[in-house]
Design an enzyme around this catalytic site. Structure first.
Site, PDB file in Angstrom:
ATOM      1  N   GLU A 418      50.419  17.803   9.950  1.00 60.51           N
ATOM      2  CA  GLU A 418      50.934  16.509  10.419  1.00 60.51           C
ATOM      3  C   GLU A 418      52.282  16.582  11.135  1.00 60.51           C
ATOM      4  OE1 GLU A 418      50.899  13.572   7.326  1.00 60.51           O
ATOM      5  OE2 GLU A 418      48.739  13.277   7.500  1.00 60.51           O
ATOM      6  N   GLU A 500      42.405  15.607   4.225  1.00 59.84           N
ATOM      7  CA  GLU A 500      42.950  14.544   3.373  1.00 59.84           C
ATOM      8  C   GLU A 500      42.020  13.355   3.499  1.00 59.84           C
ATOM      9  OE1 GLU A 500      47.082  13.590   3.945  1.00 59.84           O
ATOM     10  OE2 GLU A 500      47.639  15.706   4.182  1.00 59.84           O
TER      11      GLU A 500
END
Length: 799
Positions: A418, A500
């Site tokens: 990320e 995720e």
């Protein structure tokens, strides 16, 4: 030999430096000076995390990201053992963060990243024993992380003593390149260093031992190693009728690499046997044991993931490195307990979000049968990393891969997660640099990166992902299940994995108290081209908090005490191969904690106490989770009906029950036969405390733990769900209180103390065994309640 740890290493000595440490918070001008008087410093044992000791405060500079924990600068000191023999190497498994190491005032080295395992060769500093070892830890620059990190020497420190001619730290690379039922071809690459002043003729003998300690293959080789240089031996061995490493039967083998040198004793750590192969006498000066597994795996774009040729759906979770009241200083038993609970839910995979884990976690995954995505970084040039990333990234990446490459559980490297500049030119350049380096360091495993769902609309997200896909072997996405078809339409032909995933999708409506959750696992299971999912998170963790008094992220399947939540049972019903049924009530009377995001769904409780509904004939919304065909629901033994799981698909079976106190029992049936039951009972007034321990014995090693749960119960022994009594714990005998917890991340109570209030009727004490042995007694009291106690034996072997 132990099938857990492998054969003993006879020609080198490794010991943990756990005791004898002195610690002080704050900076010290002459902290490395061996003449410094540190008698008034605090005596601590390593691993040690000073942040968890508090005080937690909304004004702490760690802010919400760090759980409002204290950080800063600290110093550690101790004397090295007097009896050092041979060449000493000091290994730090993890120090958070930016730490400097000194020996007798001389600077040995520095490491900014707080998660790398670092080795320091002390022989070049003239270490012979008794010198003062000092470590300065600087966790005082903000921001440096998006979650709680802990502070200090929070992982183990090891001292290894060898001959000058020895296998390098993490110097073996064991690969099972070709495996079938009849034979496994094993390639062993071994780096042997020569720190002597003269060239040495070295012989390397490698034995492969099975789980019973029997030698099943042997290879030998010889080379001359120049002074100050190393030689990488390449040996190929064949193991007949190999036992494969599988999730159900995680069998391990052990490569024992014995180093011989010609001539007289080289001054190693222990007595040396000799070897004569017809070319003259040689002396064994070192041996190094490497656990590994015989297994193959394959990631495919159209059919998912295969282990030993068999398809495996990854039922995974993300784990941060802290463990509730222990903070970041987590010993093996705490990790084992967490994995045991995840195993109960049907979980079979772990993503180390977002850093290299402590070595014990991977050892346990090898032994217990978990697949692992091993991740080196969160962001690269943001959240405090930008000032040192360019200088250190290659060493941090190598530290993870060299250390972890022999673990059969590790099937995928992740080089990051990320980045804020997702899809930018600079980010793609960094990604290409990291993935190329990882592939060169270990060509046996694919490489990935944790993609966030960022971009201008669907088109922007897909465009960013297309750029990333050019530089990874497996495409993993955070919260991107709804874009998988877009990626395929864009021509991305890579294995897909959910790195995720939220615990569930909304079923209907925007009100979190009104919607029905929908389990995303069923969407994964329906797609052959998706390798699995990793839920965020598996276990509640500290940091990444909301507003004060929140201290952490509360949407895990398991809370910080280790208790499985109703949402965990929801996934157990989807993941487990054992029959499952579980009933949970939507508790509209339960106050939503400040740390609970609104999108996390309705508050569910495992109790049957709704007295306000009794007089009004009100209804209680009940969910039942099951993997069986049907569920029958009984209130006070009266059948309220039966429902079929297939009618609900990915949603839980939903009921509206007119409340009566007593019992509510869910009965799961398969082909008309009862396969599982779960009952909720109405509790009366609080009457007593009831203690239960998760262990029957402890090892006297100063590290073993027992988790003791205190439950407020009524006269019938039923947990009182709304009890919040303050419970006072006391520990005597062969142990000490390591921490207290109740799973409430909004609580202002300290994690290091002797008391904790009950939350939903329970709290825990974590007790650490001492090194003397005997018996440890744990007692608990609360005002107005009968107390309770438990006693456990503590011995060298847990008896």
């Amino acid at each position: 030999m132990s099938t857990q740890d492998g054969p003993d290493e006879e020609h080198r000595r490794t010991r943990r430096l756990e005791t004898g440490w002195r610690f002080t918070r704050g900076d010290v001008d002459d902290g490395a000076d061996p003449a410094l008087d540190d008698a008034d410093w605090e005596a601590v044992e390593v691993p040690h995390d000073w942040s968890i000791e508090g005080p937690f405060d909304p004004d702490n500079p760690s802010e919400a990201a760090g759980g409002f924990a204290p950080e800063g600068v600290g110093w550690y000191r101790r004397e090295l053992p007097e009896d050092i023999e041979g060449e000493p190497t000091l290994r730090f498994d993890g120090v958070y963060r930016n730490f400097d190491v000194y020996v007798d005032g001389e600077h040995v080295g520095n490491r900014p990243y707080g998660y790398s395992t670092v080795n320091y060769d002390l022989s070049e500093f003239g270490v012979t024993g008794g010198e003062t070892l000092a470590v300065r830890v600087a966790n005082d620059e903000h921001p440096h992380s998006r979650w709680y990190t802990g502070s200090g020497i929070y992982r183990d420190v090891h001292l290894t003593e060898t001959d000058p001619v020895a296998v390098a730290p993490f110097g073996t690379d064991v690969r099972t390149n070709a495996v079938n039922r009849q034979r496994a071809e094993v390639q062993v690459l071994t780096e042997v260093t020569n720190d002597d002043e003269e060239a040495v003729t070295v012989a390397l003998e490698t034995d492969i031992l099975d789980a019973d300690g029997e030698v099943v293959a042997t290879a030998g080789d010889e080379a001359t190693v120049e002074p100050g240089e190393f030689h990488e031996f390449e040996q190929r061995l064949s193991v007949a009728d190999p036992d494969r490493w599988t999730l159900d039967d995680p069998t391990r083998y052990f490569a024992r690499s014995v180093v011989y040198r010609e001539g007289e004793d080289g001054g190693g750590a222990t007595a040396q046997p000799s070897r004569n192969d017809g070319g003259g006498a040689a002396i064994a000066v070192d041996d190094y044991v490497t656990p590994f597994g015989v297994r193959t795996f394959e990631w495919t774009a159209d059919e998912g993931f295969f282990l030993n040729g068999e398809p495996v759906d990854m039922k995974g979770v993300n784990l941060h490195h802290d463990a509730g009241c222990l903070g970041a200083a987590v010993t093996e038993r705490a990790l084992e307990r967490r994995l045991e609970t995840l195993k109960e839910l049907g979980c079979n995979a772990i993503r180390t979000a977002h850093n290299p884990p402590q070595p014990e976690l991977l050892d346990l995954c090898d032994r217990m049968g978990f697949l692992v995505v091993d991740e080196v970084y969160d962001k690269w040039r943001h959240v405090g990393a930008d000032e040192w990333f360019d200088e250190w990234w290659d060493r941090d990446l190598a530290a993870m891969i060299d250390r972890d490459r022999n673990h059969p559980s590790v099937v995928l490297w992740s080089v990051g997660n990320e980045n804020f500049d997702q899809g930018s030119d600079e980010m793609i350049e960094d990604l290409a640099m990291l993935t190329e380096a990882a592939s060169e360091m270990d060509p046996t495993r694919p490489v990935t990166y944790g993609n966030p769902p960022w971009g201008e609309g669907t088109e922007g997200v897909v465009e960013n992902i297309e750029r990333v896909a050019e530089h990874v072997d497996v495409l993993v996405g955070n919260y991107q299940e709804h874009w998988y078809d877009d990626y395929r339409e864009a021509g991305i032909d890579l294995p897909l994995l959910g790195s995720e995933n939220r615990r569930f999708f909304r079923g209907s409506g925007d009100d979190p108290l009104a919607f029905v959750p929908r389990n995303p696992w069923y969407d994964v299971a329906e797609r052959d081209d998706v390798c699995g999912q990793f839920l965020w998170p598996g276990i509640d963790y500290l940091g990444e908090a909301r507003d004060w008094p929140s201290k952490g992220w509360p949407t895990g399947l398991i809370d910080t005490t280790g208790a499985i939540k109703p949402s965990g049972r929801f996934h157990q019903a989807a993941w487990s191969e054992e029959p499952v049924v579980f009933a949970a009530a939507v508790d509209h009377d339960r106050e939503r904690p400040a740390c609970r995001p609104a999108w996390s769904g309705p508050p569910l409780s495992e109790h049957w106490n709704f007295p306000d509904r009794a007089d009004s004939q009100g209804f209680v919304n009940v969910y039942t989770y099951t993997n069986a065909e049907t569920v029958e629901l009984y209130q006070n033994d009266e059948c309220l009906g039966a429902q079929h799981a297939d009618d609900y698909g990915a949603r839980p079976i939903e009921w509206y029950v007119p409340y009566e106190s007593g019992t509510l029992r869910a009965v799961a049936k398969e082909d008309g036969e009862v396969v599982a039951e779960h009952e909720l009972a109405t509790a009366g007034e609080p009457a007593a405390l009831e203690l239960t321990a998760d262990r029957e014995t402890l090892a006297a090693d100063g590290r073993d733990l027992v988790y003791v749960e205190a439950t407020v119960v009524d006269d019938e022994g039923v947990r009182v769900p709304r009890a919040d009594h303050e419970v006072d714990f006391s520990v005597s005998g062969a142990g000490e209180l390591a921490g207290v917890d109740n799973g409430n991340l909004d609580s202002d109570e300290p994690w290091v103390g002797e008391s904790r209030s009950a939350y939903h009727g329970t709290c825990i004490a974590v007790v650490r065994a001492d090194r003397e042995g005997g018996r440890v007694e744990v007692d608990a009291e609360a005002d107005g309640l009968g107390g309770d106690g438990v006693t456990l034996p503590v011995g060298a072997d847990g008896d």
